[in-house]
Design an enzyme around this catalytic site. Sequence first.
Site, PDB file in Angstrom:
ATOM      1  N   GLY A  30      20.952 -57.569  -3.141  1.00  0.00           N
ATOM      2  CA  GLY A  30      20.634 -56.428  -3.839  1.00  0.00           C
ATOM      3  C   GLY A  30      20.932 -56.603  -5.385  1.00  0.00           C
ATOM      4  O   GLY A  30      20.835 -57.525  -5.794  1.00  0.00           O
ATOM      5  N   HIS A  33      16.511 -56.711  -9.670  1.00  0.00           N
ATOM      6  CA  HIS A  33      15.925 -56.589 -11.095  1.00  0.00           C
ATOM      7  C   HIS A  33      14.520 -57.063 -10.859  1.00  0.00           C
ATOM      8  O   HIS A  33      13.871 -56.981  -9.877  1.00  0.00           O
ATOM      9  CB  HIS A  33      16.880 -57.600 -12.099  1.00  0.00           C
ATOM     10  N   GLU A  34      13.893 -56.949 -12.183  1.00  0.00           N
ATOM     11  CA  GLU A  34      12.500 -57.341 -12.172  1.00  0.00           C
ATOM     12  C   GLU A  34      12.219 -58.734 -11.748  1.00  0.00           C
ATOM     13  O   GLU A  34      11.001 -58.695 -11.079  1.00  0.00           O
ATOM     14  CB  GLU A  34      12.179 -57.229 -13.604  1.00  0.00           C
ATOM     15  N   GLY A  35      13.104 -59.687 -11.405  1.00  0.00           N
ATOM     16  CA  GLY A  35      12.846 -60.941 -10.754  1.00  0.00           C
ATOM     17  C   GLY A  35      12.592 -60.821  -9.286  1.00  0.00           C
ATOM     18  O   GLY A  35      11.563 -61.241  -9.047  1.00  0.00           O
ATOM     19  N   HIS A  36      13.684 -59.922  -8.728  1.00  0.00           N
ATOM     20  CA  HIS A  36      13.454 -59.576  -7.478  1.00  0.00           C
ATOM     21  C   HIS A  36      12.205 -58.880  -7.105  1.00  0.00           C
ATOM     22  O   HIS A  36      11.307 -59.196  -6.060  1.00  0.00           O
ATOM     23  CB  HIS A  36      14.470 -58.566  -6.949  1.00  0.00           C
ATOM     24  N   GLN A 147      12.536 -69.491  -8.194  1.00  0.00           N
ATOM     25  CA  GLN A 147      12.903 -70.846  -8.732  1.00  0.00           C
ATOM     26  C   GLN A 147      14.159 -70.693  -9.634  1.00  0.00           C
ATOM     27  O   GLN A 147      14.797 -72.002  -9.884  1.00  0.00           O
ATOM     28  CB  GLN A 147      11.746 -71.363  -9.654  1.00  0.00           C
ATOM     29  N   LYS A 148      14.773 -69.770  -9.980  1.00  0.00           N
ATOM     30  CA  LYS A 148      15.909 -69.712 -10.720  1.00  0.00           C
ATOM     31  C   LYS A 148      17.041 -70.419  -9.999  1.00  0.00           C
ATOM     32  O   LYS A 148      17.686 -71.164 -10.336  1.00  0.00           O
ATOM     33  CB  LYS A 148      16.385 -68.283 -11.196  1.00  0.00           C
ATOM     34  N   MET A 183      16.611 -63.682 -15.605  1.00  0.00           N
ATOM     35  CA  MET A 183      17.093 -62.394 -15.034  1.00  0.00           C
ATOM     36  C   MET A 183      17.981 -62.920 -13.817  1.00  0.00           C
ATOM     37  O   MET A 183      17.808 -63.733 -12.958  1.00  0.00           O
ATOM     38  CB  MET A 183      16.047 -61.475 -14.466  1.00  0.00           C
TER      39      MET A 183
END
Length: 293
Positions: A30, A33-36, A147-148, A183
């Site tokens: 939860g 952010h834009e990455g999700h 990949q983060k 992010m």
Amino acid sequence: MLTVRTVRQMRRAAARMRARGTVGFVPTMGYLHEGHLELVRHARARCDSSVVSIFVNPIQFGPGEDLDRYPRDIARDLRLLRAVGAGCAFAPRIGEMYPPGFATRVDTGELGRRLCGRFRPGHFNGVATVVVRLLSIVRPDVAVFGQKDAQQAVIIRRVVRDLGLDTEVDVQPTVREPDGLAMSSRNVRLSADERRAAPVLYRSLELARDLVSRGEDRPAAIRARMRRLIRTEPLVRLQYLAIVAPGDLRPVRRIAGETLVALAAFLGQTRLIDNVLLCTGRNAAGRLDTGRG
Ligand code: PAF
């Protein structure tokens, strides 16, 4: 968008989706952010239906870590998921995921003790346990990860392969702020000064990429240059900086083929991670391979 709170409802909804076609799944904790949201868009593009889980998994936090302070805003998350067209949000309560008497843990072995695992004992066992539980409920064709969290992606791929789960693990590139900061839900906890300092982490990874592209292949020399750059921001306390093979996460003696440069650092109380995958041969896109279990 369908929002479900119980395992029973989720199993039923997923069965209906599977009857209509392929199911893509994005597990999250939860505070999206834009990455999700990019992962959700990708799941939607690849599959006929999409499911996103929102669950802050207590068993992947160690004592003294930020479980209580982890940012949460379920109403906002559901709004964002509706806006990107997710098919179903699964937001179970703790008792649904871990009913009384729940005692099983997935042991991720040596892979889970390397890199972040050295500083967060048991973390990856907690991640793997919840992911296996989620996969067994949703039974998706594709599960999408960022990949983060490169070590997490490597471990989940191994778990899926070792346990013979019928889900493809699809790892998508890190989404970054314009100044390069990866992010993360934790970025909101950075003070203004910490936020200004944080992009040095990505700049150090870019420095590694640049050095390798100019022929440097000695990990120690690259790490020394990266550390020197990171030290220019006194608010950043590096926890580790590792140059490893992406398959087994062991340190490499020379940079050749695919190499993962990964780090973790504290800014105040906030721990950030980041990485780049360097490729001196094939797979020049610099992404962890997609694999089916
Ligand atoms: O990457 C995360 O947000 C979490 O580790 C995951 C995969 C949702 C498991 O709790």
